[in-house]
Design a protein around this motif. Structure first.
Motif, PDB file in Angstrom:
ATOM      1  N   PHE A  62      51.838  44.378  41.498  1.00 29.20           N
ATOM      2  CA  PHE A  62      50.881  43.543  40.775  1.00 29.20           C
ATOM      3  C   PHE A  62      49.574  43.477  41.566  1.00 29.20           C
ATOM      4  CE2 PHE A  62      53.822  40.883  43.227  1.00 29.20           C
ATOM      5  CZ  PHE A  62      52.958  40.246  44.096  1.00 29.20           C
ATOM      6  N   PRO A  63      48.452  43.193  40.895  1.00 34.34           N
ATOM      7  CA  PRO A  63      47.152  43.150  41.582  1.00 34.34           C
ATOM      8  C   PRO A  63      47.054  41.969  42.548  1.00 34.34           C
ATOM      9  CG  PRO A  63      46.917  42.451  39.299  1.00 34.34           C
ATOM     10  CD  PRO A  63      48.311  42.968  39.443  1.00 34.34           C
ATOM     11  N   SER A  64      46.423  42.213  43.692  1.00 28.44           N
ATOM     12  CA  SER A  64      46.242  41.169  44.703  1.00 28.44           C
ATOM     13  C   SER A  64      45.046  40.290  44.348  1.00 28.44           C
ATOM     14  CB  SER A  64      46.023  41.803  46.073  1.00 28.44           C
ATOM     15  OG  SER A  64      44.777  42.499  46.095  1.00 28.44           O
ATOM     16  N   ILE A  65      44.895  39.195  45.081  1.00 24.97           N
ATOM     17  CA  ILE A  65      43.753  38.301  44.862  1.00 24.97           C
ATOM     18  C   ILE A  65      42.445  39.042  45.098  1.00 24.97           C
ATOM     19  CG2 ILE A  65      42.537  36.317  45.873  1.00 24.97           C
ATOM     20  CD1 ILE A  65      45.203  34.930  46.179  1.00 24.97           C
ATOM     21  N   LYS A  66      42.406  39.880  46.113  1.00 25.71           N
ATOM     22  CA  LYS A  66      41.189  40.646  46.398  1.00 25.71           C
ATOM     23  C   LYS A  66      40.842  41.570  45.238  1.00 25.71           C
ATOM     24  CE  LYS A  66      39.130  43.701  49.857  1.00 25.71           C
ATOM     25  NZ  LYS A  66      39.348  44.425  51.144  1.00 25.71           N
ATOM     26  N   GLU A  67      41.838  42.218  44.672  1.00 22.72           N
ATOM     27  CA  GLU A  67      41.609  43.125  43.541  1.00 22.72           C
ATOM     28  C   GLU A  67      41.158  42.380  42.289  1.00 22.72           C
ATOM     29  OE1 GLU A  67      44.820  46.657  44.572  1.00 22.72           O
ATOM     30  OE2 GLU A  67      45.520  44.811  43.615  1.00 22.72           O
ATOM     31  N   LEU A  68      41.451  41.078  42.238  1.00 31.87           N
ATOM     32  CA  LEU A  68      41.079  40.264  41.071  1.00 31.87           C
ATOM     33  C   LEU A  68      39.759  39.531  41.262  1.00 31.87           C
ATOM     34  CD1 LEU A  68      44.603  38.815  40.199  1.00 31.87           C
ATOM     35  CD2 LEU A  68      43.290  40.457  38.843  1.00 31.87           C
ATOM     36  N   GLY A  69      39.097  39.788  42.384  1.00 33.04           N
ATOM     37  CA  GLY A  69      37.768  39.210  42.564  1.00 33.04           C
ATOM     38  C   GLY A  69      37.640  38.129  43.603  1.00 33.04           C
TER      39      GLY A  69
END
Length: 451
Positions: free
Chosen positions: A66-73
């Motif tokens: 799943f996408p990390s917090i960094k990848e989500l902005g």
């Protein structure tokens, strides 16, 4: 200040909040809260048990499911993104992802331990996905939510980025807290089989009996019941000893200069006696802690590992002797408060010696577990977080005055307030199916008096 403490919350929804204590079953325990305060404290408490393994690192960075917090902005903005809140209906819920996630994380836990604990901030909005990916016949998932004041939750921001907070009125942080907690505790919670909600304020500022009850319940919840738990508490700000100490500081400010030359106040700093709203600033803490260590080294004790309780007794005895000597040889004017503090300090020393004696008698064979909260809680930070925020943000400025009442009203449903940050009440929020959070262990009048 008297607190109405939300001490221990067990949310019983969906299957009556069942917890299986199957001896052969392993558990993944996800602690959901602030990584710098609530989650960190719970992780430290659980780590005292030999059957607990802590995740090494931030788990979101050691997987590709799943996408990390960094990848989500980023931490503040990711809660608004579509792929931030993931449930069992997510596209990521596949058998292949289940196998990959366990394989990716297994090298960061000791998989032979019965309980594996993780505190990644990312888990806040993916609890339902984690439950379905990680639960099997051999292992289950359990969630401990640490509920704490939103400004305390974000206190680390003040320390690192205070110069950017003035114009924001803390609004982005408060809205983020409200959104993430609403998603977790109003919506997701009804789908979680095993969940426990704990008040951070209750755990840190409650009486010793309350702290012991909370910690015992936590170990019961994760499947590691403890019949014999000893909890060593930090000094409560409302205790008679601390109140006497504060009165002494107000009446004799020169005694508590940075040299602390009369009563050795710098040596009391690590033991919960310092109240930073007077002379000391937050950044002084490390300096004074180092000064205590330097003093001990001069005494020939710095090179040896000294038990913390023995060290505290030694320090308090030295301070007590300083006070007694001052009263006898140099005391001028009214020394009533000083004598009162001296008598309370003597009783405190006797109590600590008794506690130390009990620790020496405790054996491993009895299955006892000692949790020393003084080592796990930075009480200096507990006294300074409100001051830190008020230094960084003028909540009385015009633009703040316009937006904060609405946010304060929303926070009141969670038992918190910006205007009265030390006030804690039971939350009145409801789950998506209309159930109120079933809160166990609310303070009663007698317990308030004991604090």
């Amino acid at each position: 200040l008297p607190l109405l403490l939300l001490l221990l919350s067990c949310v019983c929804v969906g299957g009556e909040g069942r917890v299986e204590n199957d001896e052969g079953k392993h558990s993944f325990v996800f602690v959901l809260g602030s990584q710098t305060s609530g989650s960190k404290l719970l992780k430290s408490i659980l780590s005292q048990h030999p059957e607990v393994s802590l995740f090494r690192g931030d788990s979101q960075n050691f997987q590709k499911v799943f996408p990390s917090i960094k990848e989500l902005g980023g931490l503040l903005s990711h809660t608004n993104k579509e792929k931030a809140h993931l449930t069992e209906s997510s596209e990521f819920n596949t058998p292949a992802n289940s196998r990959e996630l366990i394989q990716s994380w297994s090298s960061h836990w000791n998989m032979n331990k019965r309980v594996k604990v993780d505190i990644s901030q990312r888990n806040f909005l993916i609890s339902r996905l984690l439950q379905v990916l990680l639960t099997s016949k051999e292992q289950d998932t359990r969630f401990i939510v640490v509920l704490e004041h939103p400004l305390h939750f974000w206190d680390w921001v003040v320390i690192h980025s205070w110069e950017h907070l003035g114009s924001s009125c803390a609004r982005p942080f408060l809205k983020n807290w409200l959104m993430s907690h609403t998603l977790l505790l109003s919506e997701d919670i009804v789908y979680l089989d095993n969940v426990l909600v704990v008040s951070y304020e209750g755990l840190v500022h409650g009486s010793n009996a309350m702290q012991k009850a909370i910690i015992k319940r936590i170990f019961d919840f994760v499947g590691l019941p403890q019949d014999n738990i000893e909890v060593v508490s930090p000094r409560n700000a409302n205790s008679a000893l601390i109140q006497s100490y504060n009165k002494l500081r107000e009446e004799n400010p020169l005694w508590f200069t940075r040299l602390g030359r009369y009563v050795g106040s710098h040596k009391l700093f690590p033991y919960g006696f310092s109240m930073s709203q007077y002379e000391y600033e937050h950044e002084d803490y490390s300096k004074y802690t180092q000064q205590v260590q330097d003093d001990d080294s001069e005494d020939g004790e710095g090179s040896e590992e000294v038990d913390e309780l023995d060290n505290e007794i030694h320090t308090l005895v030295a301070v007590n002797n300083n006070i007694a000597e001052y009263i006898q040889h140099e005391g001028r004017g009214d020394t009533t408060t000083l004598r009162e503090f001296n008598a309370l300090l003597e009783r405190e020393i006797a109590s600590l010696k008794e506690l130390n004696k009990g620790k020496e008698q405790q054996t491993q064979g009895q299955g006892g577990l000692t949790i020393d909260l003084r080592k796990l809680i930075n009480m200096e930070a507990e006294h300074t977080w409100v001051h830190d925020w008020r230094q960084a943000v003028d909540f009385n400025r015009e633009n703040c005055f316009r937006i904060l009442p609405t946010l304060d009203h929303a926070l009141s449903h969670w038992g918190y307030s910006i205007k009265h940050p030390h006030r804690v009440q039971a939350p009145t929020v409801q789950t998506s199916i209309g159930n109120e959070l079933d809160v166990l262990g609310l303070n009663n009048e007698k317990e308030n008096d004991s604090n």
